[in-house]
Design a protein around this motif. Structure first.
Motif, PDB file in Angstrom:
ATOM      1  N   GLY A  48       0.637  -1.299  -0.027  1.00 46.76           N
ATOM      2  CA  GLY A  48       0.057  -0.118   0.074  1.00 46.76           C
ATOM      3  C   GLY A  48       0.956   1.362  -0.002  1.00 46.76           C
ATOM      4  N   ASP A  88      -0.403  -0.654  -4.697  1.00 45.68           N
ATOM      5  CA  ASP A  88      -1.167   0.807  -5.039  1.00 45.68           C
ATOM      6  C   ASP A  88      -0.607   1.374  -6.149  1.00 45.68           C
ATOM      7  OD1 ASP A  88      -3.262   0.714  -3.259  1.00 45.68           O
ATOM      8  OD2 ASP A  88      -2.149   1.726  -1.722  1.00 45.68           O
ATOM      9  N   LYS A 118      -3.764  -1.757  -7.337  1.00 47.09           N
ATOM     10  CA  LYS A 118      -4.995  -1.135  -6.643  1.00 47.09           C
ATOM     11  C   LYS A 118      -5.258   0.412  -6.942  1.00 47.09           C
ATOM     12  CE  LYS A 118      -5.421  -0.153  -2.031  1.00 47.09           C
ATOM     13  NZ  LYS A 118      -5.792   1.134  -1.891  1.00 47.09           N
ATOM     14  N   GLU A 120      -7.754   4.157  -6.117  1.00 44.42           N
ATOM     15  CA  GLU A 120      -8.907   4.661  -5.183  1.00 44.42           C
ATOM     16  C   GLU A 120      -9.801   5.086  -6.112  1.00 44.42           C
ATOM     17  OE1 GLU A 120      -7.508   7.381  -2.389  1.00 44.42           O
ATOM     18  OE2 GLU A 120      -6.027   6.061  -1.373  1.00 44.42           O
ATOM     19  N   HIS A 142     -11.064   0.818  -4.368  1.00 47.04           N
ATOM     20  CA  HIS A 142     -11.064   1.260  -3.051  1.00 47.04           C
ATOM     21  C   HIS A 142     -12.203   2.403  -3.072  1.00 47.04           C
ATOM     22  CE1 HIS A 142      -8.179   2.365   0.523  1.00 47.04           C
ATOM     23  NE2 HIS A 142      -9.349   2.843   0.716  1.00 47.04           N
ATOM     24  N   ARG A 146     -10.861   7.534   1.352  1.00 44.72           N
ATOM     25  CA  ARG A 146      -9.804   7.609   0.554  1.00 44.72           C
ATOM     26  C   ARG A 146      -8.530   8.465   0.994  1.00 44.72           C
ATOM     27  NH1 ARG A 146     -11.770  10.337  -4.656  1.00 44.72           N
ATOM     28  NH2 ARG A 146     -13.107  11.538  -3.337  1.00 44.72           N
ATOM     29  N   MET A 184     -12.375  -5.259  -3.963  1.00 44.28           N
ATOM     30  CA  MET A 184     -12.659  -3.773  -3.545  1.00 44.28           C
ATOM     31  C   MET A 184     -12.293  -3.842  -1.982  1.00 44.28           C
ATOM     32  SD  MET A 184     -16.230  -1.813  -3.819  1.00 44.28           S
ATOM     33  CE  MET A 184     -16.561  -2.710  -5.716  1.00 44.28           C
ATOM     34  N   VAL A 185     -11.615  -2.697  -1.846  1.00 42.50           N
ATOM     35  CA  VAL A 185     -11.295  -2.413  -0.533  1.00 42.50           C
ATOM     36  C   VAL A 185     -12.290  -1.414  -0.091  1.00 42.50           C
ATOM     37  CG1 VAL A 185      -9.631  -1.029   1.197  1.00 42.50           C
ATOM     38  CG2 VAL A 185      -8.745  -2.963  -0.236  1.00 42.50           C
ATOM     39  N   GLU A 187     -13.213   1.135   3.059  1.00 45.66           N
ATOM     40  CA  GLU A 187     -12.550   1.823   4.101  1.00 45.66           C
ATOM     41  C   GLU A 187     -13.408   2.962   4.792  1.00 45.66           C
ATOM     42  OE1 GLU A 187      -8.330   3.943   5.766  1.00 45.66           O
ATOM     43  OE2 GLU A 187      -8.800   3.206   3.409  1.00 45.66           O
ATOM     44  N   THR A 205     -15.777  -7.836  -1.126  1.00 47.59           N
ATOM     45  CA  THR A 205     -15.369  -6.610  -0.526  1.00 47.59           C
ATOM     46  C   THR A 205     -14.200  -7.086   0.644  1.00 47.59           C
ATOM     47  OG1 THR A 205     -17.189  -6.731   1.130  1.00 47.59           O
ATOM     48  CG2 THR A 205     -17.356  -5.445  -0.936  1.00 47.59           C
TER      49      THR A 205
END
Length: 274
Positions: A48, A88, A118, A120, A142, A146, A184-185, A187, A205
């Motif tokens: 990440g 990321d 990944k 956002e 994501h 964010r 899919m993250v 958060e 998810t």
């Protein structure tokens, strides 16, 4: 040529197939030694952009570069054999256009050997996800909080607390899923919204501060291991790494000052191989 045994990694299709099945276990990794320790326990290791804050001491993820992601991605790939490794795309490296996203993603995958990237959620990012997946690049989305939008949002704030934010998160999640994301993250959202998102999309998810309603969970490893004094509300500490390091460093310092380290056991002697 001798025959070598190679462990088969979790693949993008097998990760996506975990929707509604066994929970996905994911953690962040930034170095080869940590990846080696985490790999047997995880389905997904995420390199990440949080590495900017965790490893490099930045105040946000905004200052992370593509070169930093590649360097750490290469290290994690060297230290792992089982988990799917995703990296990321850092701030500013994919938002301009699908073509920019492809240039960045393809470079990262070619130079690291990682299995996915990944991104956002933001305006137009769904188009980039579709562009990437159509060209052989698995993408994890994501949504919700964010980190790369910290300057726009005024800090690291939970999302979806009012109707407008809720609808935006749901719309971004649906668009990300329809564009072909393999996972899919989610958060920093309420349990209710996490459940809505999970029910609304076909990909699994992976929650972080989004309740057990998600198909899996991810945490920043150093938070989970108690490396820092402060951790977010949603983190459960499973170890006290900070305390262990402090005890070890204090013991080492005391022994050096007392001239008890190194001792005979740590010294080389003439005429021996030890």
């Amino acid at each position: 040529m001798s025959k070598q045994t190679v462990s088969k990694r979790v693949t993008a299709p097998s990760l996506r197939a975990r929707k509604g099945a066994e929970k996905i276990v994911a953690l962040t990794a930034y170095t080869a030694p940590m990846a080696q320790l985490l790999d047997p326990h995880c389905d997904l290791l995420l390199v990440g952009d949080s590495l900017g804050m965790v490893v490099h001491g930045l105040s946000t993820t905004v200052g992370v570069t593509v070169e930093m992601m590649i360097l750490h991605g290469q290290a994690v790939m060297r230290g792992s054999t089982q988990a799917l490794v995703a990296i990321d795309l850092p701030f500013g490296s994919y938002e301009r256009s699908p073509e920019q996203a492809f240039d960045t993603a393809s470079r990262i995958m070619m130079e690291t050997g990682a299995q996915a990237v990944k991104v956002e959620a933001a305006e137009g990012v769904a188009d980039s996800i579709a562009f990437l997946t159509g060209r052989g690049i698995p993408v994890i989305g994501h949504v919700g909080l964010r980190p790369q939008a910290v300057n726009l949002d005024g800090g690291f704030k939970a999302r979806g607390r009012n109707d407008a934010e809720r609808e935006r998160v749901l719309a971004e999640a649906r668009a990300t899923d329809e564009a072909g994301a393999i996972a899919m993250v989610v958060e920093g959202v309420t349990p209710e919204l996490a459940a809505e998102v999970t029910a609304a999309v076909g990909c699994p998810t992976i929650g972080i501060g989004a309740s057990s309603a998600c198909d899996g969970q991810i945490l920043v490893t150093e938070d989970m291991l108690g490396l820092f004094d402060w951790t977010p509300k949603f983190v459960r500490r499973y170890a006290d790494l900070r305390g262990a390091i402090e005890v070890g460093a204090a013991g080492y310092a005391a022994d050096v000052r007392a001239a008890s380290f190194p001792g005979e056991a740590e010294e080389y002697r003439l005429g021996t191989r030890k």
